[in-house]
Design an enzyme around this catalytic site. Sequence first.
Site, PDB file in Angstrom:
ATOM      1  CB  CYS A 186      -0.948   0.084   1.185  1.00  0.00           C
ATOM      2  SG  CYS A 186      -2.186  -1.188   1.210  1.00  0.00           S
ATOM      3  NE  ARG A 237       4.743   1.743   0.405  1.00  0.00           N
ATOM      4  CZ  ARG A 237       5.388   1.751   1.554  1.00  0.00           C
ATOM      5  NH1 ARG A 237       6.623   2.225   1.612  1.00  0.00           N
ATOM      6  NH2 ARG A 237       4.836   1.307   2.656  1.00  0.00           N
ATOM      7  CD1 TRP A 239       0.544  -6.194  -2.381  1.00  0.00           C
ATOM      8  CD2 TRP A 239      -0.252  -6.897  -0.403  1.00  0.00           C
ATOM      9  NE1 TRP A 239       0.957  -7.499  -2.189  1.00  0.00           N
ATOM     10  CE2 TRP A 239       0.487  -7.947  -0.994  1.00  0.00           C
ATOM     11  CE3 TRP A 239      -0.839  -7.112   0.835  1.00  0.00           C
ATOM     12  CZ2 TRP A 239       0.661  -9.181  -0.373  1.00  0.00           C
ATOM     13  CZ3 TRP A 239      -0.673  -8.347   1.456  1.00  0.00           C
ATOM     14  CH2 TRP A 239       0.064  -9.356   0.843  1.00  0.00           C
ATOM     15  CG  ASN A 276       0.353   0.756   4.511  1.00  0.00           C
ATOM     16  OD1 ASN A 276       0.084  -0.442   4.499  1.00  0.00           O
ATOM     17  ND2 ASN A 276       1.597   1.209   4.531  1.00  0.00           N
ATOM     18  N   GLY A 277      -2.307  -0.793   6.294  1.00  0.00           N
ATOM     19  CA  GLY A 277      -2.259  -1.517   7.569  1.00  0.00           C
ATOM     20  C   GLY A 277      -3.480  -2.402   7.706  1.00  0.00           C
ATOM     21  CD  GLU A 282      18.653 -13.200  -1.238  1.00  0.00           C
ATOM     22  OE1 GLU A 282      17.911 -13.644  -0.356  1.00  0.00           O
ATOM     23  OE2 GLU A 282      18.400 -12.167  -1.879  1.00  0.00           O
ATOM     24  CE  LYS A 286      16.199 -11.512  -4.725  1.00  0.00           C
ATOM     25  NZ  LYS A 286      16.430 -11.292  -3.330  1.00  0.00           N
ATOM     26  CD  GLU A 336      12.247 -11.918  -4.520  1.00  0.00           C
ATOM     27  OE1 GLU A 336      11.405 -11.230  -3.949  1.00  0.00           O
ATOM     28  OE2 GLU A 336      13.458 -11.892  -4.233  1.00  0.00           O
ATOM     29  CG  HIS A 357      19.420 -37.161   5.548  1.00  0.00           C
ATOM     30  ND1 HIS A 357      19.677 -38.343   6.205  1.00  0.00           N
ATOM     31  CD2 HIS A 357      20.604 -36.514   5.444  1.00  0.00           C
ATOM     32  CE1 HIS A 357      20.968 -38.398   6.512  1.00  0.00           C
ATOM     33  NE2 HIS A 357      21.555 -37.299   6.049  1.00  0.00           N
ATOM     34  CE  LYS A 387      12.858  -2.929  -2.011  1.00  0.00           C
ATOM     35  NZ  LYS A 387      13.777  -4.040  -2.365  1.00  0.00           N
TER      36      LYS A 387
END
Length: 610
Positions: A2, A27, A76, A102-103, A482, A486, A489, A505, A605
Amino acid sequence: MCGIVGYIGTEQAAPILLEGLTRLEYRGYDSAGMAVFDPQAGLQVVKASGRLQALRDMTDNGAKVVGTSGVGHTRWATHGIPNDINSHPQVSPSGRIAVVHNGIIENYTKLKEFLKEQGMPFTSDTDTEVIAHLLEYYYEGDLLEAVGKLLRRIEGAYALGIVCADAPDQLIAVRKDSPLILGYGNGFQMMASDVTAVIPYTREVCYLNDGEVAVLTRDSMKVYDSLLRPVEKTTAHVDWEISAAEKGGYEHFMFKEIMEQPKAIRDTISPRIRDGKVVLDDLTITKEQLENLDKLYIIACGSSYHVGVAAKYILERLVRIPVEVTLASEFRYSSPLVTDRTMALVISQSGETIDTLAAMREARRLGARLLSIVNVVGSTIARESDDVIYTWAGPEIAVATTKAYSTQLAVMYLIALHFAELLGRVTEEEYARLVAELQSLPAKAEEILKHTKEIQYYASIYFNHDSIFFIGRNIDYAVGLEGSLKLKEISYIHSEAYAAGELKHGTISLIEDGTLVVALASWNELFEKLMSNVKEVKARGADVIGVATEAHKAQLEELVDSALTIPDIDPMFLPSLEVIPLQLLAYYVALMRGCDIDKPRNLAKSVTVE
Ligand code: M6R
């Protein structure tokens, strides 16, 4: 997650709101809208699901929306699907009050029931609509007073932008646990989720604290606490250039930011190494306080957490203090063993990640000292820490972090060297050698970036795979986590990272003809062991991309299908080099699959909801 922008001044507001929202696009969002006060027609609300372009098209880039004050929002979705109705602004039943948020309002169900009992109709599935309705319920001619009453009823996290048709010469901004900054101009004032939206207009900003309320008029900005008592605020000057948040000729922010890594690492470490010594002016912890610590707790999410996983190997090797790395979202629910002899190392690019913030507050409550590593200056995590070491990466716009990750690692090296020296855990010779190795990092990163074409070529061979495994041991495993994140996503390919020794295993059952495995074998000491794992997966049909240091180039080329090498360096600094080919691989694979690289689906973001 948001984005909020508000403007009150003498210019037409809508184009400014759209420009601000464009700068906040990174964002993450799935719909957008704005409410502008038109002196003839009253409050005008336009909103649309999908990309900001839809809002631009509806309003002729804002030209059709008359008025010089208003608020804009990119949403969002949390409560309710991303459609036009659920988009913000949400308006009160009479249409007089519009709110962007936002929230998450945690007690919204109860509030909604209460408001329905008062005869107020609801049209959306959002939690935000209760805010607009409650404001109207409390409004008796004084908007600020109504906001004060609202704050006593709502629970949760919120940054709010409020506009009321009865008070067209003011905007109200409210913040609790979600970011909101104010921008001071000459004859205009602004609010925004972060500074990127206001810097084309002003560089004088002010960071709202939790519970604070601001009343913006064209010529003034007044800030109050949650009980509406006036609060004195100081302004901060933003000194980075607008161009730092623009693509500058690159096709994607992500690629630009990958290429910026040598500079970002250099900017972060160079000013902090003087005469061969690490100097952390920003750190106030004394040698005695450090000696008293019996544990370091690393708290972070996502890629920042992956920095923590790598840092555990580094800190335990060099500083010899036990390190526990924990996902911030799990921390509060895991009965953490924290005492006043614990230091929490909090890692966050945005400095606003709600899980990280909540975890660090809990760590403080339990007695820990807080040292944070943050990129966004003045962010909440930075402000609530005992000490903060900033990563000087500059603004990072692509959702997939690259240069922030690299600079977080760089700060970790500095901390490890500094603590080890203070505690006498490293000899002078070893310390000098490691500092020199650290200083060689930017040039070695530049070296890797000369080979983008090679990685692009490998991406063209493998971009159609639908499941990819990353394997490595020790610090290579940390980098694998990481690399895998990457890739998944931005390219939406299923991917997992495994400690290579764990393959047998369970995971090896997933390896079949044509499965792609990325084998990370840069830690020279474990190269042979990793090659055994490579042989095991190859025997089961896997295609293997291998990454190792120059020292093992020939052996690597013999064993894997595609070999990538990175310059030799002390193992402690390997993650910074090894991650670069993986970032590039993810980038090119996503490019070839036609993905929206800078704004991957469903991601934001700055993750400001739990
Ligand atoms: O701003 P933060 O570092 O606290 O964000 C934490 C994660 O959301 C973040 O690292 C995320 O995993 C990355 N954007 C992934 O590239």
